[in-house]
Write an enzyme that holds these catalytic residues in place. Structure first.
Site, PDB file in Angstrom:
ATOM      1  NE  ARG A 113      25.040  48.399  17.269  1.00 15.36           N
ATOM      2  CZ  ARG A 113      25.648  47.930  15.939  1.00 15.36           C
ATOM      3  NH1 ARG A 113      25.228  48.609  14.894  1.00 15.36           N
ATOM      4  NH2 ARG A 113      26.323  46.919  16.065  1.00 15.36           N
ATOM      5  CG  ASN A 167      24.621  46.414  11.710  1.00 17.79           C
ATOM      6  OD1 ASN A 167      25.548  46.879  12.357  1.00 17.79           O
ATOM      7  ND2 ASN A 167      24.639  45.350  11.079  1.00 17.79           N
ATOM      8  CG  ASN A 178      25.082  42.729   8.651  1.00 13.04           C
ATOM      9  OD1 ASN A 178      25.678  43.772   8.791  1.00 13.04           O
ATOM     10  ND2 ASN A 178      25.225  42.093   9.796  1.00 13.04           N
ATOM     11  CG  ASP A 228      28.812  41.845   8.704  1.00 21.27           C
ATOM     12  OD1 ASP A 228      28.163  42.677   8.371  1.00 21.27           O
ATOM     13  OD2 ASP A 228      29.808  42.097   9.767  1.00 21.27           O
TER      14      ASP A 228
HETATM   15 ZN    ZN Z   1      27.442  44.499   8.956  1.00 22.47          ZN
END
Ligand code: ZN
Length: 287
Positions: free
Chosen positions: A95, A97, A143, A193
């Site tokens: 998927r 992100n 990310n 992240d």
């Molecule tokens: Zn993230």
């Protein structure tokens, strides 16, 4: 620090629409695009019916999404989703992100394996003419992205590597070259992240399972500041507001135990702080 009373299961991907004065972010697993007006303190969300990894403003109005089935435009008034393209049509394990627009208005977004076990993800570029290019593959959890003020460097995070990497960026063509590690996050402080950059070209990294955002000098690899949050799963951050003085931070409550949730009742919330440095603008999709 202010806690804005919006609790997400997996809050992610904040972006600032300077034209409309709205902050957008997603709740990936609840299929939601969130819309917040800081002037009125009003919030609402739109259910897009599938996992949505990133939301970015679109110059001509509305927003563009990267979801589990590709790129879409979303009209925020009519809530109509319009399909653009799916570069991973047929790869059900993946998927989209995190994603972000570059200063020239291209939309870069990366994919990941739902199970987080393989490096089947890639980073893609949605061009303004709606064609899609693959920039690179071999990604585990795609990310954070950010560009320096001169548009010559792009920073990028593949979470399990613990690294922020830098690339030379050709703003005319969108080509990446000369990949190098610029920052390494110690595992004792969680996993890198989402990311943003401030007006001094210092990067701000959200720490998943590290309860903080940290500020780094990508030229030296040194940490030069951090802000602790009352939530362990910090996912992303973005500067917003008329003067880009406010840093908005998204968090998650997914997979926390009952005990952890009791210790961090604000997990999943959207937080706002004023760190004392001006941020960079969110770029809008130009197509
Ligand atoms: Zn993230």
């Amino acid at each position: 620090m202010e806690f804005l009373h919006v609790t997400a299961t997996l809050g992610e991907g904040p972006s600032w629409d300077a034209k409309r004065g709205m902050l957008y972010w997603v709740d990936i697993v609840e299929h939601k695009v969130n819309i917040y007006n800081p002037k009125t303190n009003e919030h609402h969300s739109i259910d897009v019916g599938q996992m949505v990894g990133a939301v970015v403003p679109r110059e001509s109005g509305g927003v563009v999404l990267a979801t589990e089935t590709g790129f879409y435009t979303l009209d925020l008034d009519t809530k109509k989703l319009t399909f653009i393209s799916d570069p991973e049509d047929g790869i059900k394990e993946n998927r989209f992100n995190d994603g972000k627009c570059d200063p020239a208005g291209r939309f870069l977004a990366g994919t990941m394996d739902h199970s987080e076990k393989t490096t089947s993800g890639s980073l893609y570029c949605l061009e303004k003419d709606h064609s899609v290019r693959k920039l690179f593959d071999g990604v585990a959890i795609s990310n954070g992205m950010a560009w320096t003020a001169d548009h010559k460097t792009m920073f990028y995070i593949d979470t399990p590597t613990q690294h922020v990497v830098g690339f030379d960026y050709d703003i005319d063509t969108g080509e990446l070259s000369n990949k190098r590690v610029v920052v390494t996050i110690d595992e004792s402080e969680g996993h890198p992240d989402g990311m943003t950059i401030d007006g001094e070209d210092m990067i701000w990294v959200a720490h998943w399972q590290g309860g903080r955002v940290s500020r780094w000098n990508p030229k030296t690899g040194e940490k030069i500041g951090e802000i602790l949050l009352p939530a362990s799963r910090v996912t992303a951050c973005c500067f917003a507001g008329d003067k880009l003085e406010d840093l908005y931070i998204t968090t998650a409550r997914i997979h926390l135990t009952d005990e952890e949730l009791a210790q961090q009742p604000q997990a999943g919330g959207l937080f706002r702080i004023r760190p004392g440095v001006k941020g960079s603008a969110t770029y809008a999709f130009g197509g």
